[in-house]
Design an enzyme around this catalytic site. Structure first.
Site, PDB file in Angstrom:
ATOM      1  N   ARG A  50      28.994  18.922 -32.900  1.00 18.83           N
ATOM      2  CA  ARG A  50      29.976  19.925 -32.502  1.00 18.83           C
ATOM      3  C   ARG A  50      31.244  19.399 -31.838  1.00 18.83           C
ATOM      4  O   ARG A  50      32.203  20.139 -31.683  1.00 18.83           O
ATOM      5  CB  ARG A  50      29.309  20.966 -31.585  1.00 18.83           C
ATOM      6  CG  ARG A  50      28.555  22.021 -32.384  1.00 18.83           C
ATOM      7  CD  ARG A  50      28.006  23.077 -31.485  1.00 18.83           C
ATOM      8  NE  ARG A  50      27.068  22.495 -30.540  1.00 18.83           N
ATOM      9  CZ  ARG A  50      26.711  23.049 -29.385  1.00 18.83           C
ATOM     10  NH1 ARG A  50      27.206  24.203 -29.016  1.00 18.83           N
ATOM     11  NH2 ARG A  50      25.835  22.461 -28.598  1.00 18.83           N
ATOM     12  N   ASP A 103      17.181  15.963 -38.608  1.00 15.81           N
ATOM     13  CA  ASP A 103      16.634  16.318 -37.295  1.00 15.81           C
ATOM     14  C   ASP A 103      15.194  15.860 -37.198  1.00 15.81           C
ATOM     15  O   ASP A 103      14.502  15.773 -38.227  1.00 15.81           O
ATOM     16  CB  ASP A 103      16.713  17.822 -37.034  1.00 15.81           C
ATOM     17  CG  ASP A 103      16.525  18.108 -35.546  1.00 15.81           C
ATOM     18  OD1 ASP A 103      17.508  18.033 -34.799  1.00 15.81           O
ATOM     19  OD2 ASP A 103      15.381  18.365 -35.115  1.00 15.81           O
ATOM     20  N   ARG A 121      24.231  11.385 -31.578  1.00 11.61           N
ATOM     21  CA  ARG A 121      24.895  12.667 -31.856  1.00 11.61           C
ATOM     22  C   ARG A 121      26.383  12.504 -32.130  1.00 11.61           C
ATOM     23  O   ARG A 121      27.190  13.331 -31.703  1.00 11.61           O
ATOM     24  CB  ARG A 121      24.712  13.656 -30.682  1.00 11.61           C
ATOM     25  CG  ARG A 121      23.301  14.165 -30.502  1.00 11.61           C
ATOM     26  CD  ARG A 121      22.957  15.179 -31.569  1.00 11.61           C
ATOM     27  NE  ARG A 121      21.536  15.457 -31.542  1.00 11.61           N
ATOM     28  CZ  ARG A 121      20.992  16.546 -30.988  1.00 11.61           C
ATOM     29  NH1 ARG A 121      21.759  17.437 -30.443  1.00 11.61           N
ATOM     30  NH2 ARG A 121      19.694  16.726 -31.017  1.00 11.61           N
ATOM     31  N   TYR A 128       7.454  20.014 -28.752  1.00 10.80           N
ATOM     32  CA  TYR A 128       7.976  21.220 -29.420  1.00 10.80           C
ATOM     33  C   TYR A 128       6.850  22.052 -30.031  1.00 10.80           C
ATOM     34  O   TYR A 128       6.868  23.280 -29.978  1.00 10.80           O
ATOM     35  CB  TYR A 128       8.992  20.833 -30.514  1.00 10.80           C
ATOM     36  CG  TYR A 128      10.284  20.317 -29.933  1.00 10.80           C
ATOM     37  CD1 TYR A 128      11.146  21.172 -29.242  1.00 10.80           C
ATOM     38  CD2 TYR A 128      10.638  18.987 -30.032  1.00 10.80           C
ATOM     39  CE1 TYR A 128      12.326  20.701 -28.683  1.00 10.80           C
ATOM     40  CE2 TYR A 128      11.815  18.505 -29.476  1.00 10.80           C
ATOM     41  CZ  TYR A 128      12.648  19.367 -28.797  1.00 10.80           C
ATOM     42  OH  TYR A 128      13.800  18.903 -28.235  1.00 10.80           O
ATOM     43  N   ARG A 175      29.882  22.916 -41.467  1.00 16.10           N
ATOM     44  CA  ARG A 175      28.585  23.538 -41.200  1.00 16.10           C
ATOM     45  C   ARG A 175      28.631  25.064 -41.166  1.00 16.10           C
ATOM     46  O   ARG A 175      27.588  25.725 -41.098  1.00 16.10           O
ATOM     47  CB  ARG A 175      28.058  23.050 -39.833  1.00 16.10           C
ATOM     48  CG  ARG A 175      27.189  21.811 -39.805  1.00 16.10           C
ATOM     49  CD  ARG A 175      25.752  22.047 -40.257  1.00 16.10           C
ATOM     50  NE  ARG A 175      25.149  23.284 -39.805  1.00 16.10           N
ATOM     51  CZ  ARG A 175      24.582  23.478 -38.623  1.00 16.10           C
ATOM     52  NH1 ARG A 175      24.507  22.502 -37.765  1.00 16.10           N
ATOM     53  NH2 ARG A 175      24.058  24.643 -38.306  1.00 16.10           N
TER      54      ARG A 175
HETATM   55  O1  1CP Z   1      24.786  12.363 -35.230  1.00 16.12           O
HETATM   56  C1  1CP Z   1      23.568  12.349 -34.994  1.00 16.12           C
HETATM   57  O2  1CP Z   1      23.085  11.875 -33.951  1.00 16.12           O
HETATM   58  C2  1CP Z   1      22.643  12.761 -36.117  1.00 16.12           C
HETATM   59  C3  1CP Z   1      21.908  13.892 -36.067  1.00 16.12           C
HETATM   60  C4  1CP Z   1      20.773  14.304 -35.126  1.00 16.12           C
HETATM   61  C5  1CP Z   1      19.792  13.551 -34.458  1.00 16.12           C
HETATM   62  C6  1CP Z   1      19.690  12.055 -34.318  1.00 16.12           C
HETATM   63  C7  1CP Z   1      20.465  15.654 -34.928  1.00 16.12           C
HETATM   64  C8  1CP Z   1      21.238  16.769 -35.460  1.00 16.12           C
HETATM   65  N1  1CP Z   1      19.298  15.750 -34.225  1.00 16.12           N
HETATM   66  C9  1CP Z   1      18.877  14.468 -33.899  1.00 16.12           C
HETATM   67  C10 1CP Z   1      17.655  14.096 -33.190  1.00 16.12           C
HETATM   68  C11 1CP Z   1      17.029  15.079 -32.270  1.00 16.12           C
HETATM   69  N2  1CP Z   1      16.776  16.406 -32.470  1.00 16.12           N
HETATM   70  C12 1CP Z   1      16.479  14.728 -31.018  1.00 16.12           C
HETATM   71  C13 1CP Z   1      16.485  13.331 -30.468  1.00 16.12           C
HETATM   72  C14 1CP Z   1      17.816  13.017 -29.908  1.00 16.12           C
HETATM   73  C15 1CP Z   1      18.097  13.597 -28.550  1.00 16.12           C
HETATM   74  O3  1CP Z   1      17.370  13.261 -27.612  1.00 16.12           O
HETATM   75  O4  1CP Z   1      19.077  14.348 -28.462  1.00 16.12           O
HETATM   76  C16 1CP Z   1      15.942  15.872 -30.446  1.00 16.12           C
HETATM   77  C17 1CP Z   1      15.262  15.987 -29.104  1.00 16.12           C
HETATM   78  C18 1CP Z   1      16.131  16.932 -31.372  1.00 16.12           C
HETATM   79  C19 1CP Z   1      15.702  18.327 -31.221  1.00 16.12           C
HETATM   80  C20 1CP Z   1      16.881  19.209 -31.250  1.00 16.12           C
HETATM   81  N3  1CP Z   1      17.493  19.586 -32.410  1.00 16.12           N
HETATM   82  C21 1CP Z   1      17.614  19.705 -30.147  1.00 16.12           C
HETATM   83  C22 1CP Z   1      17.299  19.481 -28.663  1.00 16.12           C
HETATM   84  C23 1CP Z   1      16.709  20.721 -28.059  1.00 16.12           C
HETATM   85  C24 1CP Z   1      16.151  20.500 -26.664  1.00 16.12           C
HETATM   86  O5  1CP Z   1      14.917  20.419 -26.536  1.00 16.12           O
HETATM   87  O6  1CP Z   1      16.943  20.387 -25.725  1.00 16.12           O
HETATM   88  C25 1CP Z   1      18.690  20.434 -30.690  1.00 16.12           C
HETATM   89  C26 1CP Z   1      19.753  21.186 -29.946  1.00 16.12           C
HETATM   90  C27 1CP Z   1      18.600  20.339 -32.119  1.00 16.12           C
HETATM   91  C28 1CP Z   1      19.551  20.882 -33.110  1.00 16.12           C
HETATM   92  C29 1CP Z   1      20.468  19.899 -33.670  1.00 16.12           C
HETATM   93  N4  1CP Z   1      20.085  18.696 -34.243  1.00 16.12           N
HETATM   94  C30 1CP Z   1      21.201  18.050 -34.717  1.00 16.12           C
HETATM   95  C31 1CP Z   1      22.330  18.887 -34.450  1.00 16.12           C
HETATM   96  C32 1CP Z   1      23.757  18.561 -34.848  1.00 16.12           C
HETATM   97  C33 1CP Z   1      21.854  20.030 -33.803  1.00 16.12           C
HETATM   98  C34 1CP Z   1      22.676  21.223 -33.370  1.00 16.12           C
HETATM   99  C35 1CP Z   1      22.508  22.237 -34.431  1.00 16.12           C
HETATM  100  C36 1CP Z   1      23.508  23.309 -34.471  1.00 16.12           C
HETATM  101  O7  1CP Z   1      24.581  23.193 -33.881  1.00 16.12           O
HETATM  102  O8  1CP Z   1      23.202  24.298 -35.181  1.00 16.12           O
END
Ligand code: 1CP
Length: 346
Positions: free
Chosen positions: A33, A78, A29, A153, A42
């Protein structure tokens, strides 16, 4: 720079457990943010829409590389993106995460899922090509969600604490569970193949929530499906990283599933992790993300401790134990990168 000192070589060599001039570092990540330039780029664009715009994906992927000079970039995307291409109505709700309109709870719902056609991911391939060109040598990591984490999910309908419905499906209807996971394994594999074909230098399989399972259940219900994904890429020529949260008890099977690198969260010292995965498998991790909120001398001591604990591992890629927390001061991340390079120089 000699050939073995290019960022690509250093990161990929560390993943393969080969000698490196310093420990490479990137952050899960790292785009997101915590960066003001990310929030600006964004603004007003829904998460999954952003993932479908190659120009924006390229910009968001590059932002942390420019700022922190990390040794690898991770594609802005994602894990739920390919689900939208196999017939799932999924959205990413700000502040919540992925939300699935019609959760998958029975055989009929599993049967409705379509195979992932690679041409549906042309925008991902284009984003990878564009980003690789712009990165001029810094390696790009592609990724996918592992079957268990994706299934959680789909079955729960969104983020979950206990994964009750997911586990209920596993125990009550193992055939339905295995059918769902087989389909998700194919989807993840295809998603990764598209990224590899377009030029990523490594892949990471995120099984973020697998730590909720016992080792026996992991081996029985999950490992064969994750192994299908990882082994499906054994001839792809790129290192395979396998990560989950709270998986201290699963590190051996996660390595055996076919990983070159196992990602470790902050709960397990890398010295114990090295023993668990055995020789020949590298480690990635594992600074506590919340430690970045401490005064610099504390952060510094923690970084040095992680480097020291990695000493016995076959190879080490420095990272956090999970994603960068949104409130993190980006300047601290930049300092951590410099410190890792300096303290590990050999
Ligand atoms: O910089 C980076 O790491 C690249 C982008 C990235 C990656 C690797 C994003 C963008 N998502 C992911 C993978 C991801 N998505 C995972 C595996 C990593 C981890 O364990 O954190 C998971 C579980 C998700 C699912 C997901 N998408 C969540 C988690 C929700 C939960 O169950 O707690 C969330 C919050 C998202 C949204 C998301 N994905 C990425 C971003 C930047 C965001 C936030 C979106 C926003 O602010 O609108």
């Amino acid at each position: 720079m000699s050939a073995s000192n290019t960022p690509e070589a250093v990161f990929v060599r560390a993943c393969r457990g080969q000698a490196v001039p310093y420990t490479p570092v990137w952050f899960m990540r790292q785009a997101g943010r915590s960066l003001p330039e990310y929030r600006k780029a964004r603004e007003g664009i829904a998460m999954l829409d952003a993932c479908r715009r190659p120009d924006l994906v390229c910009e968001l992927t590059l932002q942390p590389v420019r700022r922190h000079v990390v040794d690898a970039a991770i594609l802005f995307s994602d894990i739920v993106l390919p689900l939208a291409e196999i017939g799932v109505k999924v959205e990413i709700v700000a502040g919540v995460g992925p939300v699935v309109a019609e959760p998958i709870r029975d055989e009929a719902a599993v049967a409705k899922l379509r195979p992932l056609l690679p041409e549906r991911l042309d925008y991902v391939a284009e984003a990878v090509r564009l980003t690789v060109a712009e990165l001029s040598g810094t390696p790009l990591i592609g990724f996918a969600g592992a079957p268990f984490t994706l299934a959680s999910y789909l079955v729960e309908g969104g983020p979950s604490r206990q994964y009750e419905r997911t586990k209920a499906m596993m125990y009550r209807w193992p055939d339905v569970w295995h059918a769902l996971c087989s389909q998700l394994a194919e989807t993840a594999l295809e998603f990764l193949r598209v990224q590899v074909a377009a030029g990523v230098s490594a892949v990471q399989l995120f099984d973020s929530w697998a730590g909720a399972l016992s080792e026996a259940d992991y081996r029985r219900f999950v490992m064969p499906h994750s192994a299908h994904v990882l082994r499906g890429l054994s001839d792809a020529g790129v290192p395979r990283i396998h990560f989950g949260l709270g998986t201290g008890h699963l590190l051996a099977p996660m390595a055996q599933a076919g990983a070159d690198v196992v990602g470790v969260d902050w709960r397990t010292p890398l010295s114990s992790a090295a023993q668990a995965v055995g020789s020949g498998v590298a480690l990635q991790g594992n600074l506590e993300p919340a430690a970045l909120f401490a005064p610099w001398p504390v952060v510094e001591a923690e970084v040095r401790r992680v480097l020291e604990e990695a000493g016995t591992a076959t190879g080490h890629v420095f990272n956090l134990g999970h994603g960068v927390l949104p409130e993190t001061d980006p300047d601290v991340l930049t300092r951590v990168v410099a410190l890792v390079h300096e303290a590990s120089a050999r």
